[in-house]
Design a protein around this motif. Structure first.
Motif, PDB file in Angstrom:
ATOM      1  N   MET A   1       0.842  -1.193   0.000  1.00 30.90           N
ATOM      2  CA  MET A   1       0.000   0.000   0.000  1.00 30.90           C
ATOM      3  C   MET A   1       0.878   1.244   0.000  1.00 30.90           C
ATOM      4  N   ARG A   2       0.302   2.357  -0.463  1.00 31.06           N
ATOM      5  CA  ARG A   2       1.021   3.622  -0.527  1.00 31.06           C
ATOM      6  C   ARG A   2       0.364   4.646   0.395  1.00 31.06           C
ATOM      7  N   SER A   3       1.202   5.475   1.001  1.00 28.31           N
ATOM      8  CA  SER A   3       0.725   6.564   1.847  1.00 28.31           C
ATOM      9  C   SER A   3       1.552   7.806   1.556  1.00 28.31           C
ATOM     10  N   TYR A   4       0.893   8.961   1.614  1.00 30.12           N
ATOM     11  CA  TYR A   4       1.629  10.214   1.597  1.00 30.12           C
ATOM     12  C   TYR A   4       2.075  10.534   3.022  1.00 30.12           C
ATOM     13  N   HIS A   5       3.250  11.159   3.127  1.00 33.51           N
ATOM     14  CA  HIS A   5       3.770  11.626   4.411  1.00 33.51           C
ATOM     15  C   HIS A   5       4.270  13.052   4.239  1.00 33.51           C
ATOM     16  N   VAL A   6       4.287  13.796   5.348  1.00 29.65           N
ATOM     17  CA  VAL A   6       4.803  15.163   5.312  1.00 29.65           C
ATOM     18  C   VAL A   6       5.160  15.580   6.728  1.00 29.65           C
ATOM     19  N   ASP A   7       6.109  16.491   6.852  1.00 32.39           N
ATOM     20  CA  ASP A   7       6.417  17.104   8.142  1.00 32.39           C
ATOM     21  C   ASP A   7       5.729  18.455   8.226  1.00 32.39           C
ATOM     22  N   GLU A   8       5.317  18.813   9.423  1.00 33.72           N
ATOM     23  CA  GLU A   8       4.665  20.104   9.627  1.00 33.72           C
ATOM     24  C   GLU A   8       5.556  21.232   9.125  1.00 33.72           C
ATOM     25  N   GLY A   9       4.973  22.126   8.330  1.00 25.01           N
ATOM     26  CA  GLY A   9       5.710  23.266   7.808  1.00 25.01           C
ATOM     27  C   GLY A   9       6.516  22.987   6.560  1.00 25.01           C
ATOM     28  N   GLY A 108      -3.065  15.098  12.068  1.00 19.97           N
ATOM     29  CA  GLY A 108      -2.363  15.999  12.969  1.00 19.97           C
ATOM     30  C   GLY A 108      -1.532  15.190  13.945  1.00 19.97           C
ATOM     31  N   SER A 109      -2.047  15.024  15.160  1.00 20.86           N
ATOM     32  CA  SER A 109      -1.342  14.190  16.135  1.00 20.86           C
ATOM     33  C   SER A 109      -1.516  12.701  15.831  1.00 20.86           C
ATOM     34  N   LEU A 110      -2.479  12.374  14.969  1.00 23.46           N
ATOM     35  CA  LEU A 110      -2.694  11.002  14.483  1.00 23.46           C
ATOM     36  C   LEU A 110      -2.535  10.993  12.973  1.00 23.46           C
ATOM     37  N   ASP A 111      -2.140   9.839  12.438  1.00 24.39           N
ATOM     38  CA  ASP A 111      -2.065   9.724  10.982  1.00 24.39           C
ATOM     39  C   ASP A 111      -3.441   9.915  10.367  1.00 24.39           C
ATOM     40  N   GLY A 112      -3.447  10.484   9.163  1.00 25.93           N
ATOM     41  CA  GLY A 112      -4.683  10.826   8.494  1.00 25.93           C
ATOM     42  C   GLY A 112      -5.064   9.864   7.389  1.00 25.93           C
ATOM     43  N   MET A 113      -5.774  10.390   6.398  1.00 20.75           N
ATOM     44  CA  MET A 113      -6.490   9.557   5.429  1.00 20.75           C
ATOM     45  C   MET A 113      -5.894   9.558   4.021  1.00 20.75           C
ATOM     46  N   LEU A 114      -4.782  10.247   3.787  1.00 20.98           N
ATOM     47  CA  LEU A 114      -4.201  10.271   2.444  1.00 20.98           C
ATOM     48  C   LEU A 114      -3.316   9.038   2.262  1.00 20.98           C
ATOM     49  N   ASP A 313      -2.142  10.026  -7.343  1.00 19.07           N
ATOM     50  CA  ASP A 313      -0.810  10.486  -7.722  1.00 19.07           C
ATOM     51  C   ASP A 313      -0.753  11.990  -7.951  1.00 19.07           C
ATOM     52  N   GLU A 314      -1.911  12.622  -8.092  1.00 18.93           N
ATOM     53  CA  GLU A 314      -1.983  14.060  -8.332  1.00 18.93           C
ATOM     54  C   GLU A 314      -2.286  14.850  -7.060  1.00 18.93           C
ATOM     55  N   ALA A 315      -2.143  14.225  -5.891  1.00 21.66           N
ATOM     56  CA  ALA A 315      -2.493  14.903  -4.635  1.00 21.66           C
ATOM     57  C   ALA A 315      -1.776  16.243  -4.460  1.00 21.66           C
ATOM     58  N   PRO A 316      -0.483  16.363  -4.776  1.00 20.72           N
ATOM     59  CA  PRO A 316       0.135  17.695  -4.657  1.00 20.72           C
ATOM     60  C   PRO A 316      -0.540  18.742  -5.544  1.00 20.72           C
ATOM     61  N   ASP A 317      -0.981  18.325  -6.748  1.00 17.34           N
ATOM     62  CA  ASP A 317      -1.700  19.258  -7.620  1.00 17.34           C
ATOM     63  C   ASP A 317      -3.042  19.652  -7.003  1.00 17.34           C
ATOM     64  N   ALA A 318      -3.680  18.713  -6.300  1.00 13.38           N
ATOM     65  CA  ALA A 318      -4.937  19.036  -5.615  1.00 13.38           C
ATOM     66  C   ALA A 318      -4.697  20.097  -4.548  1.00 13.38           C
ATOM     67  N   ALA A 327     -11.093  27.402  -6.251  1.00 12.31           N
ATOM     68  CA  ALA A 327     -12.144  26.395  -6.150  1.00 12.31           C
ATOM     69  C   ALA A 327     -13.423  26.982  -5.561  1.00 12.31           C
ATOM     70  N   LEU A 328     -14.562  26.587  -6.113  1.00 15.20           N
ATOM     71  CA  LEU A 328     -15.861  26.857  -5.500  1.00 15.20           C
ATOM     72  C   LEU A 328     -16.476  25.502  -5.221  1.00 15.20           C
ATOM     73  N   GLY A 329     -16.360  25.067  -3.985  1.00 19.27           N
ATOM     74  CA  GLY A 329     -16.729  23.712  -3.629  1.00 19.27           C
ATOM     75  C   GLY A 329     -15.488  22.946  -3.186  1.00 19.27           C
ATOM     76  N   LYS A 330     -15.675  21.697  -2.859  1.00 13.08           N
ATOM     77  CA  LYS A 330     -14.610  20.894  -2.279  1.00 13.08           C
ATOM     78  C   LYS A 330     -13.658  20.352  -3.342  1.00 13.08           C
ATOM     79  N   VAL A 331     -12.385  20.244  -2.946  1.00 17.96           N
ATOM     80  CA  VAL A 331     -11.346  19.631  -3.771  1.00 17.96           C
ATOM     81  C   VAL A 331     -11.098  18.236  -3.213  1.00 17.96           C
ATOM     82  N   VAL A 332     -11.216  17.229  -4.081  1.00 16.27           N
ATOM     83  CA  VAL A 332     -11.225  15.833  -3.677  1.00 16.27           C
ATOM     84  C   VAL A 332     -10.102  15.080  -4.364  1.00 16.27           C
ATOM     85  N   VAL A 333      -9.522  14.117  -3.646  1.00 15.48           N
ATOM     86  CA  VAL A 333      -8.564  13.175  -4.224  1.00 15.48           C
ATOM     87  C   VAL A 333      -9.206  11.803  -4.200  1.00 15.48           C
TER      88      VAL A 333
END
Length: 335
Positions: A1-9, A108-114, A313-318, A327-333
């Motif tokens: 499985m694949r997950s995105y990761h990032v550090d705050e800031g 945030g303090s827990l892993d998310g959904m991406l 694979d386009e999440a950064p573009d989102a 955007a007018l409305g929600k941006v979805v991946v």
């Protein structure tokens, strides 16, 4: 499985994909194949390093997601394989008032959904309304629950025939507009130009005020309400003085946040006192509120407003599209 990761800031360019083993659900847990996630302003704050709650290093970002249960652990009774579910943002906040014990939050303090798969406790998700797609359901956990709490979470709740002011065309405001109309209220929307004004009218706003053409929009609200003011204002900017001048005596202002890089000016206590209004800070909502909101969504066949859907694979573009403000409305991946 694949997950995105990032550090705050770390910014949008700090997003990176990593490979993991698919997790196995334990006692009282389910494994969910994530089908869609949606972005909200909090996600930009995490990447900018300005989010108000703790963010763990190397976090899997994004609080909002929906998917399908693909495995269940021992003792699970609230879900079956094939169930369509959306995760709650604050997993421990089941009902009642918010407290420090409920601060742990997804993305945030827990892993998310991406991510392609996520393990959830059986009390950490809600069923998706049958008429919604995964992409539509993924828009609900943060901004929709926030809008619902803003309108109903004060112990009194919005009543049919009351007037609500919503600000702009962001996610919270669009959901607040839809919920207020479903509950029988009159809605006055503020926005920043004729094109957005036309769209808000299409979505059901009874009146729309262009705050660029009419900077003193609070006076316009009073004119539209015969001098009385609105019963409720859903304030997403943090510029509370205008909201307090627009709200009726003893009305309710739900302070949802500040979707602006400009710091709001200090609030003059005399304006607050003169309004006689209640100002309530709103931070998403409980699982019980999520369930109540979904019943109204299902009964009224409400469909979230989606601006654009991107591939995994386009999440950064989102993120970049959302950050542009176009955007007018929600941006979805979608996964």
């Amino acid at each position: 499985m694949r997950s995105y990761h990032v550090d705050e800031g770390a910014g949008i360019d700090g997003l990176r994909i990593r490979q993991h083993e698919v997790p196995v659900p334990g006692q009282g847990q389910v494994l969910v194949a994530v089908r869609a996630v949606s972005l909200s302003y909090r996600e930009l704050l995490v990447l900018r390093g300005t989010y108000v709650l703790p963010v763990k290093p190397d976090v899997v970002p994004v609080s909002d997601g929906a998917g399908e249960v693909v495995a269940v652990g021992p003792g699970v009774r609230a879900a079956r394989i094939g169930d369509r579910v959306a995760a709650t943002l604050f997993p421990s906040w089941q009902d009642g008032p918010f407290g420090a014990e409920h601060l742990p939050q997804r993305g945030g303090s827990l892993d998310g959904m991406l991510t392609e798969f996520v393990v959830l406790g059986e009390d950490e998700f809600v069923p998706i309304p049958d008429h919604l797609s995964f992409e539509e359901a993924a828009t609900l956990p943060c901004v929709a629950v926030t809008a619902w709490n803003a309108l109903t979470g004060d112990g009194i709740g919005l009543r049919a025939g009351e007037t609500v002011v919503v600000q702009g065309s962001g996610g919270v405001s669009l959901f607040a507009l839809q919920f207020a109309k479903a509950l029988g209220a009159r809605v006055i929307a503020t926005t920043s130009g004729p094109a957005k004004a036309a769209r808000l009218a299409e979505f059901g706003a009874d009146a729309v005020i262009d705050y660029r053409a009419t900077p003193d929009w609070a006076s316009e609200v009073r004119d539209l309400t015969g001098g009385r003011g609105a019963d409720r204002v859903v304030d997403v900017t943090g510029f509370l003085e205008q909201s307090l001048m627009a709200v009726a005596t003893a009305g309710h202002v739900a302070c949802v946040g500040f979707v602006s890089d400009n710091a709001p000016p200090p609030l003059d206590a005399r304006v607050l006192f003169a309004s006689g209004a209640t100002v309530r800070a709103v931070a998403v909502g409980s699982r019980a509120q999520f369930l109540a909101m979904n019943r109204v969504i299902e009964a009224n066949r409400i469909r979230p407003v989606i601006d654009r859907v991107f591939a995994f694979d386009e999440a950064p573009d989102a993120y970049r599209h959302y950050a542009s403000g176009a955007a007018l409305g929600k941006v979805v991946v979608s996964l």
